[in-house]
Scaffold this motif. Structure first.
Motif, short mmCIF file in Angstrom:
data_model
loop_
_atom_site.label_atom_id
_atom_site.label_comp_id
_atom_site.label_asym_id
_atom_site.label_seq_id
_atom_site.Cartn_x
_atom_site.Cartn_y
_atom_site.Cartn_z
N GLN A 202 -9.17 38.29 40.24
CA GLN A 202 -9.15 36.84 39.98
C GLN A 202 -7.90 36.18 40.54
O GLN A 202 -7.94 35.05 41.02
N ALA B 211 -22.69 35.49 33.46
CA ALA B 211 -23.99 35.69 32.82
C ALA B 211 -24.13 37.15 32.38
O ALA B 211 -24.63 37.44 31.29
N ILE C 174 -22.99 28.45 25.33
CA ILE C 174 -21.64 27.90 25.16
C ILE C 174 -21.76 26.68 24.26
O ILE C 174 -22.48 25.74 24.59
N TYR D 113 -8.80 29.99 29.43
CA TYR D 113 -9.50 29.65 28.19
C TYR D 113 -10.72 30.56 28.03
O TYR D 113 -11.57 30.66 28.91
N LEU E 91 -13.71 32.01 24.99
CA LEU E 91 -14.22 31.84 23.63
C LEU E 91 -13.92 33.08 22.80
O LEU E 91 -13.69 32.98 21.60
N GLY F 154 -12.31 39.44 30.68
CA GLY F 154 -11.78 38.56 31.73
C GLY F 154 -10.48 37.87 31.33
O GLY F 154 -10.03 37.95 30.19
N ALA F 155 -9.93 37.14 32.30
CA ALA F 155 -8.67 36.45 32.04
C ALA F 155 -8.91 34.96 31.79
O ALA F 155 -7.99 34.21 31.51
N GLY F 156 -10.15 34.52 31.91
CA GLY F 156 -10.45 33.11 31.70
C GLY F 156 -10.16 32.25 32.91
O GLY F 156 -9.90 31.06 32.80
N LEU F 157 -10.23 32.87 34.10
CA LEU F 157 -9.94 32.11 35.33
C LEU F 157 -11.19 31.82 36.16
O LEU F 157 -11.16 31.01 37.08
N GLY F 158 -12.30 32.45 35.81
CA GLY F 158 -13.50 32.38 36.64
C GLY F 158 -14.09 30.98 36.76
O GLY F 158 -14.33 30.49 37.86
N1 ADP Z 1 -22.82 32.50 30.56
C1 ADP Z 1 -21.97 32.37 29.52
N2 ADP Z 1 -22.41 32.51 28.23
C2 ADP Z 1 -21.55 32.37 27.19
N3 ADP Z 1 -20.23 32.13 27.31
C3 ADP Z 1 -19.73 31.99 28.56
C4 ADP Z 1 -20.57 32.11 29.72
N4 ADP Z 1 -19.79 31.90 30.81
C5 ADP Z 1 -18.54 31.69 30.36
N5 ADP Z 1 -18.49 31.75 29.02
C6 ADP Z 1 -17.29 31.55 28.16
O1 ADP Z 1 -16.34 30.81 28.91
C7 ADP Z 1 -15.11 31.55 28.99
C8 ADP Z 1 -14.43 31.26 30.31
O2 ADP Z 1 -15.16 31.82 31.39
P1 ADP Z 1 -14.36 32.36 32.64
O3 ADP Z 1 -13.45 31.28 33.08
O4 ADP Z 1 -15.29 32.92 33.63
O5 ADP Z 1 -13.44 33.49 32.01
P2 ADP Z 1 -13.71 35.04 31.74
O6 ADP Z 1 -12.72 35.72 32.61
O7 ADP Z 1 -13.46 35.25 30.29
O8 ADP Z 1 -15.13 35.35 32.14
C9 ADP Z 1 -15.52 33.00 28.79
O9 ADP Z 1 -14.46 33.76 28.28
C10 ADP Z 1 -16.67 32.88 27.82
O10 ADP Z 1 -16.16 32.80 26.49
#
Ligand code: ADP
Ligand code: MG
Length: 237
Positions: A78, A148, A177, A190, A192, A198-202
């Motif tokens: 990431q 997903a 979400i 950020y 949930l 993950g690091a919350g950067l995607g």
């Molecule tokens: N398809 C999804 N269904 C449920 N929650 C999701 C989904 N995509 C993302 N999230 C929530 O959004 C947060 C941020 O997503 P992202 O930036 O990709 O970080 P991460 O590295 O945790 O995947 C995730 O940690 C998750 O809590």
């Protein structure tokens, strides 16, 4: 700032200002390069670590160790992805949206199936062409499909669908979400579930890439089960 038509007594000031800006830009570039190199360098020791850990006897401790290594490796990827954001916009090409999206979906099919999902791809009803930086859009989509898989509840169908307006949707049938989090999840770091891999950067990366292309990305609201993320890119006629 141009120095040409500036009164003589102001010229040194403009000069100094320009130099300060140049130094700032240089510092920024250096910083960026450093971050990219660091992320890149991290990948080798992580790969070695993984190979060694895979040789360990299968027991709860080694499984946990492999899980931790996965996390590290994900973070390094990431960080590396962020370097993609600096690509100038002249590196774009006109491509068929179906081809691009289908390729990403196909790349992730084995991973999705192994994690317990069915993966469906719905191409656009017409030929849809977009002018994009292919690497960037691939990474943005990869992050959506990864999400997903990661957050989609471990079952059901993940659907990647395209429509003729340049909309790409990634749908799953997981917990979804919550409405009040639909903007927060685009903030960097950020999550949930803070203990997730993950690091919350995607999503942040995906949004920055969409914006670079004059596009948008958002979480759709509706009464269906699961999350639906929609990215829209301007379509080329
Ligand atoms: N398809 C999804 N269904 C449920 N929650 C999701 C989904 N995509 C993302 N999230 C929530 O959004 C947060 C941020 O997503 P992202 O930036 O990709 O970080 P991460 O590295 O945790 O995947 C995730 O940690 C998750 O809590
Ligand atoms: Mg993610």
């Amino acid at each position: 700032m141009p120095v040409k038509h500036v009164p003589q007594e102001i010229a040194p000031l403009v000069h100094a200002f320009n130099e300060a800006l140049a130094r700032l830009a240089q510092g920024y570039d250096r910083h960026n390069r450093f971050l990219t190199d660091a992320a890149h360098e991290l990948r080798t020791p992580i790969a070695i670590l993984r190979t060694r850990a895979e040789l360990l006897r299968q027991e709860p401790q080694s499984t946990r160790l492999l899980h931790d290594i996965e996390r590290l490796s994900h973070l390094a990827q990431q960080l590396l992805d962020h370097q993609l954001l600096d690509r100038p916009s002249d590196q774009r090409e006109i491509v068929d949206l179906d081809d691009l999206v289908c390729r990403v979906a196909a790349d992730f099919a084995p991973l999705a199936i192994e994690a317990g999902y069915d993966l469906a791809f719905e191409p656009s009803p017409d030929k849809t062409r977009v002018e994009v930086n292919v690497l960037q859009i691939e990474r943005a989509l990869a992050n959506l499909v990864c999400n997903a898989i990661e957050h989609g509840g471990g079952g059901g169908t993940i659907t990647v669908a395209i429509d003729r307006t340049g909309g790409i949707e990634v749908r799953d049938e997981g917990p979804g979400i919550p409405v009040e989090e639909r903007e927060n999840v685009f903030e960097p770091f950020y999550r949930l579930q803070p203990q997730s891999r993950g690091a919350g950067l995607g999503l942040n990366l995906a949004r920055q890439i969409a914006l670079l292309h004059e596009g948008t990305i958002r979480i759709l609201a509706g009464s269906w089960r699961g999350a639906r993320i929609r990215m829209e890119l301007p379509v080329r006629s």
